[in-house]
Design a protein around this motif. Sequence first.
Motif, PDB file in Angstrom:
ATOM      1  N   TYR A  39      46.119  47.950  53.403  1.00 22.69           N
ATOM      2  CA  TYR A  39      45.485  47.076  52.419  1.00 22.69           C
ATOM      3  C   TYR A  39      46.279  47.094  51.101  1.00 22.69           C
ATOM      4  CZ  TYR A  39      41.263  47.264  55.369  1.00 22.69           C
ATOM      5  OH  TYR A  39      40.368  47.179  56.390  1.00 22.69           O
ATOM      6  N   THR A  40      45.991  46.095  50.272  1.00 20.19           N
ATOM      7  CA  THR A  40      46.460  46.133  48.886  1.00 20.19           C
ATOM      8  C   THR A  40      45.564  47.099  48.099  1.00 20.19           C
ATOM      9  OG1 THR A  40      44.971  44.341  48.248  1.00 20.19           O
ATOM     10  CG2 THR A  40      47.182  43.722  48.958  1.00 20.19           C
ATOM     11  N   GLU A  41      45.853  47.261  46.830  1.00 22.12           N
ATOM     12  CA  GLU A  41      44.957  48.005  45.954  1.00 22.12           C
ATOM     13  C   GLU A  41      43.644  47.230  45.825  1.00 22.12           C
ATOM     14  OE1 GLU A  41      49.189  48.847  44.931  1.00 22.12           O
ATOM     15  OE2 GLU A  41      47.968  47.070  45.328  1.00 22.12           O
ATOM     16  N   PRO A  42      42.505  47.925  45.701  1.00 20.70           N
ATOM     17  CA  PRO A  42      41.220  47.228  45.609  1.00 20.70           C
ATOM     18  C   PRO A  42      41.207  46.193  44.485  1.00 20.70           C
ATOM     19  CG  PRO A  42      40.851  49.557  45.945  1.00 20.70           C
ATOM     20  CD  PRO A  42      42.325  49.391  45.712  1.00 20.70           C
ATOM     21  N   TYR A  43      40.672  45.025  44.821  1.00 19.18           N
ATOM     22  CA  TYR A  43      40.516  43.918  43.866  1.00 19.18           C
ATOM     23  C   TYR A  43      41.844  43.506  43.226  1.00 19.18           C
ATOM     24  CZ  TYR A  43      35.728  45.355  44.610  1.00 19.18           C
ATOM     25  OH  TYR A  43      34.533  45.710  45.205  1.00 19.18           O
ATOM     26  N   SER A  44      42.941  43.699  43.957  1.00 23.33           N
ATOM     27  CA  SER A  44      44.275  43.313  43.476  1.00 23.33           C
ATOM     28  C   SER A  44      44.531  43.830  42.054  1.00 23.33           C
ATOM     29  CB  SER A  44      44.429  41.790  43.527  1.00 23.33           C
ATOM     30  OG  SER A  44      44.365  41.319  44.850  1.00 23.33           O
ATOM     31  N   GLU A  45      44.253  45.088  41.862  1.00 21.06           N
ATOM     32  CA  GLU A  45      44.321  45.680  40.524  1.00 21.06           C
ATOM     33  C   GLU A  45      45.672  45.491  39.841  1.00 21.06           C
ATOM     34  OE1 GLU A  45      44.969  48.446  37.329  1.00 21.06           O
ATOM     35  OE2 GLU A  45      45.952  48.543  39.286  1.00 21.06           O
ATOM     36  N   PRO A  46      46.822  45.663  40.528  1.00 20.93           N
ATOM     37  CA  PRO A  46      48.099  45.452  39.818  1.00 20.93           C
ATOM     38  C   PRO A  46      48.264  44.030  39.299  1.00 20.93           C
ATOM     39  CG  PRO A  46      48.452  46.639  41.865  1.00 20.93           C
ATOM     40  CD  PRO A  46      47.040  46.148  41.908  1.00 20.93           C
ATOM     41  N   LEU A  47      47.798  43.042  40.063  1.00 21.75           N
ATOM     42  CA  LEU A  47      47.918  41.655  39.624  1.00 21.75           C
ATOM     43  C   LEU A  47      46.953  41.371  38.479  1.00 21.75           C
ATOM     44  CD1 LEU A  47      49.174  38.896  39.901  1.00 21.75           C
ATOM     45  CD2 LEU A  47      47.571  38.382  41.765  1.00 21.75           C
ATOM     46  N   ARG A  48      45.745  41.882  38.558  1.00 19.30           N
ATOM     47  CA  ARG A  48      44.794  41.714  37.449  1.00 19.30           C
ATOM     48  C   ARG A  48      45.349  42.339  36.172  1.00 19.30           C
ATOM     49  NH1 ARG A  48      39.801  44.507  38.769  1.00 19.30           N
ATOM     50  NH2 ARG A  48      38.747  43.332  37.108  1.00 19.30           N
ATOM     51  N   ARG A  49      45.980  43.500  36.308  1.00 17.39           N
ATOM     52  CA  ARG A  49      46.532  44.186  35.131  1.00 17.39           C
ATOM     53  C   ARG A  49      47.659  43.366  34.512  1.00 17.39           C
ATOM     54  NH1 ARG A  49      47.678  48.659  37.419  1.00 17.39           N
ATOM     55  NH2 ARG A  49      49.924  48.332  37.766  1.00 17.39           N
ATOM     56  N   LEU A  50      48.537  42.796  35.344  1.00 20.52           N
ATOM     57  CA  LEU A  50      49.650  42.018  34.813  1.00 20.52           C
ATOM     58  C   LEU A  50      49.154  40.724  34.173  1.00 20.52           C
ATOM     59  CD1 LEU A  50      52.655  41.736  34.363  1.00 20.52           C
ATOM     60  CD2 LEU A  50      52.861  40.757  36.667  1.00 20.52           C
ATOM     61  N   ILE A  51      48.202  40.056  34.811  1.00 18.82           N
ATOM     62  CA  ILE A  51      47.624  38.847  34.209  1.00 18.82           C
ATOM     63  C   ILE A  51      47.010  39.186  32.861  1.00 18.82           C
ATOM     64  CG2 ILE A  51      45.790  37.122  34.429  1.00 18.82           C
ATOM     65  CD1 ILE A  51      46.268  37.234  37.484  1.00 18.82           C
ATOM     66  N   SER A  52      46.296  40.295  32.805  1.00 17.21           N
ATOM     67  CA  SER A  52      45.678  40.739  31.560  1.00 17.21           C
ATOM     68  C   SER A  52      46.717  40.912  30.459  1.00 17.21           C
ATOM     69  CB  SER A  52      44.931  42.057  31.802  1.00 17.21           C
ATOM     70  OG  SER A  52      44.504  42.638  30.589  1.00 17.21           O
ATOM     71  N   GLU A  53      47.844  41.514  30.801  1.00 14.50           N
ATOM     72  CA  GLU A  53      48.901  41.731  29.819  1.00 14.50           C
ATOM     73  C   GLU A  53      49.530  40.413  29.377  1.00 14.50           C
ATOM     74  OE1 GLU A  53      51.588  44.301  31.823  1.00 14.50           O
ATOM     75  OE2 GLU A  53      50.242  46.042  31.779  1.00 14.50           O
ATOM     76  N   LYS A  54      49.728  39.502  30.335  1.00 13.23           N
ATOM     77  CA  LYS A  54      50.415  38.245  30.036  1.00 13.23           C
ATOM     78  C   LYS A  54      49.596  37.327  29.131  1.00 13.23           C
ATOM     79  CE  LYS A  54      54.300  38.603  32.429  1.00 13.23           C
ATOM     80  NZ  LYS A  54      55.629  38.496  31.798  1.00 13.23           N
ATOM     81  N   ILE A  55      48.264  37.276  29.347  1.00 17.64           N
ATOM     82  CA  ILE A  55      47.454  36.318  28.579  1.00 17.64           C
ATOM     83  C   ILE A  55      46.577  36.990  27.532  1.00 17.64           C
ATOM     84  CG2 ILE A  55      47.458  34.653  30.469  1.00 17.64           C
ATOM     85  CD1 ILE A  55      44.655  35.447  31.165  1.00 17.64           C
ATOM     86  N   GLY A  56      46.640  38.326  27.435  1.00 16.70           N
ATOM     87  CA  GLY A  56      45.912  39.029  26.388  1.00 16.70           C
ATOM     88  C   GLY A  56      44.406  39.023  26.552  1.00 16.70           C
ATOM     89  N   ILE A  57      43.959  39.156  27.795  1.00 20.88           N
ATOM     90  CA  ILE A  57      42.536  39.151  28.116  1.00 20.88           C
ATOM     91  C   ILE A  57      42.187  40.482  28.776  1.00 20.88           C
ATOM     92  CG2 ILE A  57      40.765  38.075  29.603  1.00 20.88           C
ATOM     93  CD1 ILE A  57      41.490  36.375  27.236  1.00 20.88           C
ATOM     94  N   PRO A  58      41.042  41.085  28.443  1.00 17.27           N
ATOM     95  CA  PRO A  58      40.667  42.334  29.116  1.00 17.27           C
ATOM     96  C   PRO A  58      40.665  42.187  30.637  1.00 17.27           C
ATOM     97  CG  PRO A  58      39.225  41.943  27.254  1.00 17.27           C
ATOM     98  CD  PRO A  58      40.069  40.710  27.399  1.00 17.27           C
ATOM     99  N   GLN A  59      41.210  43.143  31.313  1.00 12.70           N
ATOM    100  CA  GLN A  59      41.329  43.086  32.775  1.00 12.70           C
ATOM    101  C   GLN A  59      39.981  42.894  33.451  1.00 12.70           C
ATOM    102  OE1 GLN A  59      43.870  46.128  34.476  1.00 12.70           O
ATOM    103  NE2 GLN A  59      42.622  46.240  36.322  1.00 12.70           N
ATOM    104  N   ARG A  60      38.944  43.438  32.854  1.00  9.56           N
ATOM    105  CA  ARG A  60      37.609  43.360  33.462  1.00  9.56           C
ATOM    106  C   ARG A  60      37.124  41.920  33.594  1.00  9.56           C
ATOM    107  NH1 ARG A  60      32.357  47.036  31.656  1.00  9.56           N
ATOM    108  NH2 ARG A  60      30.938  46.281  33.288  1.00  9.56           N
ATOM    109  N   LEU A  61      37.659  41.002  32.794  1.00 12.42           N
ATOM    110  CA  LEU A  61      37.205  39.604  32.808  1.00 12.42           C
ATOM    111  C   LEU A  61      37.919  38.772  33.862  1.00 12.42           C
ATOM    112  CD1 LEU A  61      36.964  38.799  28.984  1.00 12.42           C
ATOM    113  CD2 LEU A  61      35.385  40.069  30.451  1.00 12.42           C
ATOM    114  N   ILE A  62      38.827  39.367  34.616  1.00  9.88           N
ATOM    115  CA  ILE A  62      39.643  38.613  35.566  1.00  9.88           C
ATOM    116  C   ILE A  62      39.132  38.820  36.989  1.00  9.88           C
ATOM    117  CG2 ILE A  62      41.964  38.346  36.530  1.00  9.88           C
ATOM    118  CD1 ILE A  62      43.000  39.356  33.764  1.00  9.88           C
TER     119      ILE A  62
END
Length: 333
Positions: A44-67
């Motif tokens: 499996y991938t990491e649960p809830y695609s955590e690495p992708l959520r983290r990178l999106i969070s960094e790119k658009i400046g939004i808390p990861q929890r909102l993604i």
Amino acid sequence: MISLSEKGGSGFEGIKLLLCENPLPPIEEAIVAAQAEVPHSNYYTEPYSEPLRRLISEKIGIPQRLIHINAGSELILRQLFDRFGRRVHLLTPTYPLFPEIAERYTETRLAPENGFSFDLATLEVPDGTTMMVIVNPNNPNGGTFDLTPLPDLLKRYPATHFLVDEAFIGMTGNSVAHMVPRYSNLLVTRTFSKAHSLAGFRVGYAILPEPLADDLNIHNDAYPLARPSQAAALATLQYEDKIQKRVIDLRDWTRRLAGDLEALGVQTYPTETYFFLADFAPYNAADLARQMRERNIFIKPLNDPVLGSGFMRVTTALPEDNARFLQVLRELL
């Protein structure tokens, strides 16, 4: 039954101008990253695609929890309509999925004589509307809305959820994703299918108020993406400069194609993406589409009874394919 107006063409080997698929393949970095994950697909991938959520969070400046991430933005849109789609207000013409999956909907028509533009400051949302949908850039015409009035609308209609679908934000327009933490009734959806050329990988995401993001994440598959899909999305996000260089080419091809159609007497409408609306009247778009299909070119009529039978959305193909399309069209016209 849901229509297939935005589907089809996967087994068609000719020239396709009907869907909003990017005619360019994924960037090489995304292909290599996806290929590298194939041998590890027993995991499996990491649960809830955590690495992708983290990178999106960094790119658009939004808390990861909102993604929230899922297998394509259509699945997310269906989830949101299941929750808030009882009475929907649309700016039409729009993405045909929306009137299909809304329980009920009202509409504000975008006028061709205005180039399908609209001043959101004049928007009146009907009483009882549970969700107002703004597609920016808009599909099927490819124009953008000035979203400066959005904060006022969010305050004026606090009981209405405002869904801003930013499927094509990688092409043009100003995102409102950064506003989500400040407004409990703002929802933003995005996809990697368009500017990033990952339609076949099925990667979509949403930026949502915390309670809704938590709810969707908790009740979603903990592993929504295949390993190659997640790897391709991660790689693509890290090479946004390459994506933007390709956007310049896509928009240039689109302008040339629209200009060539105008030279044939076809009316086209302003766009900022790689697709646009064209009116082939007095010709019937359904007849033209059928004759083109016989010549190995796949395109569909818009089928909007208000606009008339001449309208088609045209998506740019590669320049050599556009040339073939124009050659066939000259013969038919």
